[in-house]
Design a protein around this motif. Sequence first.
Motif, PDB file in Angstrom:
ATOM      1  N   ILE A 231       0.832  -1.204   0.000  1.00 44.93           N
ATOM      2  CA  ILE A 231       0.000   0.000   0.000  1.00 44.93           C
ATOM      3  C   ILE A 231       0.868   1.256   0.000  1.00 44.93           C
ATOM      4  CG2 ILE A 231      -1.698   1.293   1.342  1.00 44.93           C
ATOM      5  CD1 ILE A 231      -2.776  -1.382   2.302  1.00 44.93           C
ATOM      6  N   GLU A 232       2.014   1.188   0.606  1.00 48.86           N
ATOM      7  CA  GLU A 232       2.884   2.352   0.750  1.00 48.86           C
ATOM      8  C   GLU A 232       3.329   2.880  -0.618  1.00 48.86           C
ATOM      9  OE1 GLU A 232       7.079   3.553   2.912  1.00 48.86           O
ATOM     10  OE2 GLU A 232       6.258   1.555   3.149  1.00 48.86           O
ATOM     11  N   SER A 233       3.288   4.203  -0.775  1.00 43.56           N
ATOM     12  CA  SER A 233       3.709   4.852  -2.014  1.00 43.56           C
ATOM     13  C   SER A 233       4.521   6.091  -1.679  1.00 43.56           C
ATOM     14  CB  SER A 233       2.507   5.278  -2.853  1.00 43.56           C
ATOM     15  OG  SER A 233       1.795   4.162  -3.304  1.00 43.56           O
ATOM     16  N   LEU A 234       5.422   6.431  -2.576  1.00 42.51           N
ATOM     17  CA  LEU A 234       6.219   7.641  -2.452  1.00 42.51           C
ATOM     18  C   LEU A 234       5.880   8.518  -3.650  1.00 42.51           C
ATOM     19  CD1 LEU A 234       8.483   9.132  -0.893  1.00 42.51           C
ATOM     20  CD2 LEU A 234      10.081   8.056  -2.477  1.00 42.51           C
ATOM     21  N   TYR A 235       5.286   9.675  -3.399  1.00 43.52           N
ATOM     22  CA  TYR A 235       4.926  10.624  -4.451  1.00 43.52           C
ATOM     23  C   TYR A 235       5.983  11.717  -4.487  1.00 43.52           C
ATOM     24  CZ  TYR A 235       0.446   8.298  -4.498  1.00 43.52           C
ATOM     25  OH  TYR A 235      -0.544   7.363  -4.604  1.00 43.52           O
ATOM     26  N   ILE A 236       6.453  12.037  -5.689  1.00 42.08           N
ATOM     27  CA  ILE A 236       7.524  13.015  -5.860  1.00 42.08           C
ATOM     28  C   ILE A 236       7.030  14.117  -6.785  1.00 42.08           C
ATOM     29  CG2 ILE A 236       9.872  13.375  -6.692  1.00 42.08           C
ATOM     30  CD1 ILE A 236      10.292  10.333  -6.059  1.00 42.08           C
ATOM     31  N   LEU A 237       7.224  15.371  -6.365  1.00 42.27           N
ATOM     32  CA  LEU A 237       6.861  16.526  -7.174  1.00 42.27           C
ATOM     33  C   LEU A 237       8.136  17.127  -7.758  1.00 42.27           C
ATOM     34  CD1 LEU A 237       4.311  18.182  -7.944  1.00 42.27           C
ATOM     35  CD2 LEU A 237       5.009  19.791  -6.181  1.00 42.27           C
ATOM     36  N   ASN A 238       8.188  17.220  -9.085  1.00 41.01           N
ATOM     37  CA  ASN A 238       9.356  17.753  -9.792  1.00 41.01           C
ATOM     38  C   ASN A 238       8.997  19.060 -10.475  1.00 41.01           C
ATOM     39  OD1 ASN A 238      11.034  15.469  -9.247  1.00 41.01           O
ATOM     40  ND2 ASN A 238       9.914  14.358 -10.814  1.00 41.01           N
ATOM     41  N   ASP A 239       9.984  19.960 -10.603  1.00 38.73           N
ATOM     42  CA  ASP A 239       9.762  21.217 -11.314  1.00 38.73           C
ATOM     43  C   ASP A 239      10.059  21.024 -12.801  1.00 38.73           C
ATOM     44  OD1 ASP A 239      12.507  21.131 -11.388  1.00 38.73           O
ATOM     45  OD2 ASP A 239      12.823  22.970 -10.268  1.00 38.73           O
ATOM     46  N   ASN A 240      10.112  22.143 -13.555  1.00 39.87           N
ATOM     47  CA  ASN A 240      10.354  22.090 -15.004  1.00 39.87           C
ATOM     48  C   ASN A 240      11.662  21.389 -15.356  1.00 39.87           C
ATOM     49  OD1 ASN A 240       8.035  23.518 -15.456  1.00 39.87           O
ATOM     50  ND2 ASN A 240       9.043  25.475 -15.730  1.00 39.87           N
ATOM     51  N   ASN A 241      12.691  21.544 -14.515  1.00 39.30           N
ATOM     52  CA  ASN A 241      14.014  20.992 -14.798  1.00 39.30           C
ATOM     53  C   ASN A 241      14.187  19.569 -14.298  1.00 39.30           C
ATOM     54  OD1 ASN A 241      14.706  23.522 -15.844  1.00 39.30           O
ATOM     55  ND2 ASN A 241      15.263  24.258 -13.814  1.00 39.30           N
ATOM     56  N   GLY A 242      13.152  18.989 -13.719  1.00 42.12           N
ATOM     57  CA  GLY A 242      13.243  17.631 -13.196  1.00 42.12           C
ATOM     58  C   GLY A 242      13.803  17.549 -11.789  1.00 42.12           C
ATOM     59  N   ASN A 243      13.982  18.697 -11.130  1.00 49.30           N
ATOM     60  CA  ASN A 243      14.479  18.713  -9.751  1.00 49.30           C
ATOM     61  C   ASN A 243      13.352  18.363  -8.787  1.00 49.30           C
ATOM     62  OD1 ASN A 243      16.976  19.640 -10.695  1.00 49.30           O
ATOM     63  ND2 ASN A 243      16.286  21.766 -10.582  1.00 49.30           N
ATOM     64  N   CYS A 244      13.663  17.543  -7.799  1.00 49.20           N
ATOM     65  CA  CYS A 244      12.676  17.143  -6.803  1.00 49.20           C
ATOM     66  C   CYS A 244      12.429  18.303  -5.840  1.00 49.20           C
ATOM     67  CB  CYS A 244      13.174  15.910  -6.054  1.00 49.20           C
ATOM     68  SG  CYS A 244      12.053  15.367  -4.768  1.00 49.20           S
ATOM     69  N   ILE A 245      11.189  18.739  -5.744  1.00 50.14           N
ATOM     70  CA  ILE A 245      10.812  19.833  -4.852  1.00 50.14           C
ATOM     71  C   ILE A 245      10.380  19.281  -3.499  1.00 50.14           C
ATOM     72  CG2 ILE A 245       9.222  21.764  -4.525  1.00 50.14           C
ATOM     73  CD1 ILE A 245      11.265  22.180  -6.741  1.00 50.14           C
ATOM     74  N   LEU A 246       9.532  18.265  -3.527  1.00 48.99           N
ATOM     75  CA  LEU A 246       9.080  17.644  -2.287  1.00 48.99           C
ATOM     76  C   LEU A 246       8.682  16.204  -2.567  1.00 48.99           C
ATOM     77  CD1 LEU A 246       5.639  17.442  -1.946  1.00 48.99           C
ATOM     78  CD2 LEU A 246       5.972  19.868  -2.035  1.00 48.99           C
ATOM     79  N   SER A 247       8.694  15.417  -1.519  1.00 43.33           N
ATOM     80  CA  SER A 247       8.240  14.030  -1.633  1.00 43.33           C
ATOM     81  C   SER A 247       7.260  13.752  -0.497  1.00 43.33           C
ATOM     82  CB  SER A 247       9.414  13.058  -1.594  1.00 43.33           C
ATOM     83  OG  SER A 247      10.098  13.168  -0.376  1.00 43.33           O
ATOM     84  N   ILE A 248       6.288  12.920  -0.783  1.00 42.65           N
ATOM     85  CA  ILE A 248       5.253  12.587   0.184  1.00 42.65           C
ATOM     86  C   ILE A 248       5.191  11.075   0.315  1.00 42.65           C
ATOM     87  CG2 ILE A 248       2.791  12.658   0.687  1.00 42.65           C
ATOM     88  CD1 ILE A 248       2.698  15.326  -0.804  1.00 42.65           C
ATOM     89  N   ASN A 249       5.375  10.600   1.537  1.00 41.97           N
ATOM     90  CA  ASN A 249       5.253   9.184   1.832  1.00 41.97           C
ATOM     91  C   ASN A 249       3.811   8.937   2.273  1.00 41.97           C
ATOM     92  OD1 ASN A 249       5.595   6.542   2.476  1.00 41.97           O
ATOM     93  ND2 ASN A 249       7.194   6.876   3.988  1.00 41.97           N
ATOM     94  N   TYR A 250       3.097   8.110   1.514  1.00 40.77           N
ATOM     95  CA  TYR A 250       1.677   7.866   1.740  1.00 40.77           C
ATOM     96  C   TYR A 250       1.497   6.400   2.111  1.00 40.77           C
ATOM     97  CZ  TYR A 250      -3.343   7.905   0.828  1.00 40.77           C
ATOM     98  OH  TYR A 250      -4.697   7.817   0.954  1.00 40.77           O
ATOM     99  N   ASN A 251       0.827   6.142   3.229  1.00 45.39           N
ATOM    100  CA  ASN A 251       0.648   4.785   3.709  1.00 45.39           C
ATOM    101  C   ASN A 251      -0.690   4.660   4.426  1.00 45.39           C
ATOM    102  OD1 ASN A 251       1.221   2.133   4.281  1.00 45.39           O
ATOM    103  ND2 ASN A 251       3.018   2.559   5.524  1.00 45.39           N
TER     104      ASN A 251
END
Length: 168
Positions: free
Chosen positions: A104-124
């Motif tokens: 069930i656990e997932s890691l969501y990653i938000l990237n900007d225009n350049n592909g840089n990781c801005i934030l990550s969310i661990n969802y469980n």
Amino acid sequence: MDIDVITSSFGREFKIIKNNQVILKGSRPKWYSLETHFFFKSKSYQIKAKNFWGRKYNIFKSGLIVGELGSSWKNEYYISIVENGSEKIRYTMSRKKPRGWFRIESLYILNDNNGNCILSINYNWKKWKQIIKADVKESIYDNYDLLIYTLILISLKHRNESSGAAAG
């Protein structure tokens, strides 16, 4: 820096907590609503579905449209921030399953225009309750509204996946 997201039953109300301090509170008018309201830095925000099907949402800041979030037909989930009628920046969200596809656990990653990781969310899920932890990559991060937009994208992704599973 770790940030906790606490949701009530049915996800109608939520809080963002950092260092045991509530930073932001928000709510949906009804449990079935596709609309979200929250206040941040003395400004009111409203995220409202463009239509009944709810694949795209408008982002209002103090009554003015400042962006859009949603999903495309290619299953790309995005946040588009608009300034003076044109797109200023576009964020895309991706998902990873850190412990195998059947977990069930997932890691969501938000990237900007350049592909840089801005934030990550661990969802469980544990004991029928959502456990959401956000990790901000930049030390000067102060845009908690972007975190809320990402949480809405996650719920949109879950809705799309469950409706796709029901149709198939």
